[in-house]
Design a protein around this motif. Structure first.
Motif, PDB file in Angstrom:
ATOM      1  N   LEU A 218       0.827  -1.203   0.000  1.00  0.00           N
ATOM      2  CA  LEU A 218       0.000   0.000   0.000  1.00  0.00           C
ATOM      3  C   LEU A 218       0.861   1.252   0.000  1.00  0.00           C
ATOM      4  N   ASN A 219       0.448   2.255  -0.759  1.00  0.00           N
ATOM      5  CA  ASN A 219       0.986   3.587  -0.568  1.00  0.00           C
ATOM      6  C   ASN A 219       0.318   4.191   0.659  1.00  0.00           C
ATOM      7  N   GLY A 222      -3.440   4.802   0.959  1.00  0.00           N
ATOM      8  CA  GLY A 222      -4.107   4.046  -0.087  1.00  0.00           C
ATOM      9  C   GLY A 222      -5.342   3.331   0.429  1.00  0.00           C
TER      10      GLY A 222
END
Length: 352
Positions: A218-219, A222
């Motif tokens: 995940l960013n 996100g």
């Protein structure tokens, strides 16, 4: 994290993607007229059909420029040390991916010249200076204009189906083998690699029937978890080791856009995705930790059980994402050990 790009990733920040597709080859054989029956047959060379037309390779090449990912590995493994390559994702400080550097150093005693990166397409001047008799760029985004300019330097084989679409590692090996007139050697390498995969699978019967998802970290902030589809090479390799793709794969395919080899799963629906194991790559170990500590992701079945493998090291991620007969020898023993440990609740975040 970006999932698509327009040129091979370099240290200048272009992102990675991997893909699978079919390869189409054509070979013209020797022919002789009735009047010439007693004379040696004349050959027109090898003809390879591709997305930009077809390329005639009149004789076995000696000086090969191998652009982009994967191709340099295959050329070297088939018995020709490329005269020039580009620096790609997974290269270390030397500018070479470690498995490639080890192989060519041991096999040939020297490494190819690294073609300096430029922003606006292939470095034509540097390529021309290498005096190639063949240019291979199967995993690339070479445009029509770029292809025409490259063919002015030497016969060029770009992607077969479409940009950034290298096909399977087996098909790509056969294409390069055809181009180098090393068909038999290509089949030998494919067989050896398939035997390696089968042998590792046989050593780990606990993989049989275990379900998995291959995705991305995940960013920060996100709300979707990126996941790869069934024809992605990471997924195919993991299935070849005995695992079974998640039963949610059909829903992944239904939500994918166009020809994408990935899609996203909303974190709100993540608990509907059944999996015994999660494998992923990310840009850093910190990003991997951020992912597994996310309030939603942390309660997802494979994460809660500690059954995950996350590669933040560029070389490891590149080796499994763009597999070749050389990179698979490099990464599979480690990958298999990590998978086995993950099933025992011992996760890996590479780089920690």
């Amino acid at each position: 994290m970006p999932l698509a790009f327009a040129r091979p990733k370099t240290r200048r920040g272009l992102a990675f993607v991997a893909a699978t597709a079919a390869l189409v080859l054509a070979l013209t054989g020797c022919s002789a007229s009735a009047d010439e029956a007693a004379a040696p047959a004349a050959t027109d060379g090898v003809v390879i059909e591709h997305a930009h037309g077809e390329t005639v390779i009149p004789e076995k090449p000696q000086r090969v420029v191998a652009l982009g990912w994967m191709t340099p590995d295959i050329v070297a493994a088939l018995g020709t040390n490329p005269v020039g390559i580009e620096e790609v994702w997974g290269a270390d400080e030397s500018g070479y991916q470690p498995w490639f550097e080890d192989f060519v150093t041991e096999e040939y005693g020297e490494t190819p010249e690294i073609i300096p990166y430029i922003e606006d397409g292939p470095n034509y001047e540097a390529i021309k200076a290498l005096k190639p008799d063949l240019i291979l760029s199967l995993y690339s985004g070479v445009t029509d204009i770029e292809y025409e300019r490259l063919t002015e330097i030497a016969p060029t084989v770009p992607y077969i189906e479409g940009p950034w679409n290298p096909g399977t590692w087996e098909g790509m090996t056969r294409t390069v083998g055809k181009a180098l007139s090393e068909d038999a050697k290509a089949e030998e390498l494919i067989t050896e690699t398939e035997e390696l995969i089968t042998g590792l699978a046989d050593e780990h019967p606990e993989f049989d029937g275990k379900t998995f998802v291959w995705g991305l970290t995940l960013n920060e902030g996100g709300t979707d978890l990126g996941v790869y589809l069934e024809y992605d090479p990471r997924v195919r390799i993991t299935e070849a080791l005995g695992f079974t793709s998640t039963s949610a794969m059909d829903s992944f395919l239904a939500t994918a856009e166009g020809d994408n080899w990935y899609t996203g799963v909303s974190l709100e629906k993540l608990y509907d995705v059944q999996a015994d194991l999660f494998a992923a790559w990310g840009s850093s170990a910190a990003e991997g930790t951020y992912t597994v500590e996310n309030k939603v992701v942390s309660r997802w079945e494979p994460i809660a059980a500690g059954s995950y493998v996350i590669y933040a090291d560029d070389a490891a991620a590149s080796a499994i994402s763009a597999p070749t007969v050389l990179s698979l020898k490099y990464i599979l023993p480690t990958y298999v050990d990590d998978l086995a440990a993950a099933l025992q609740g011992e996760p890996t975040i590479d780089g920690e």
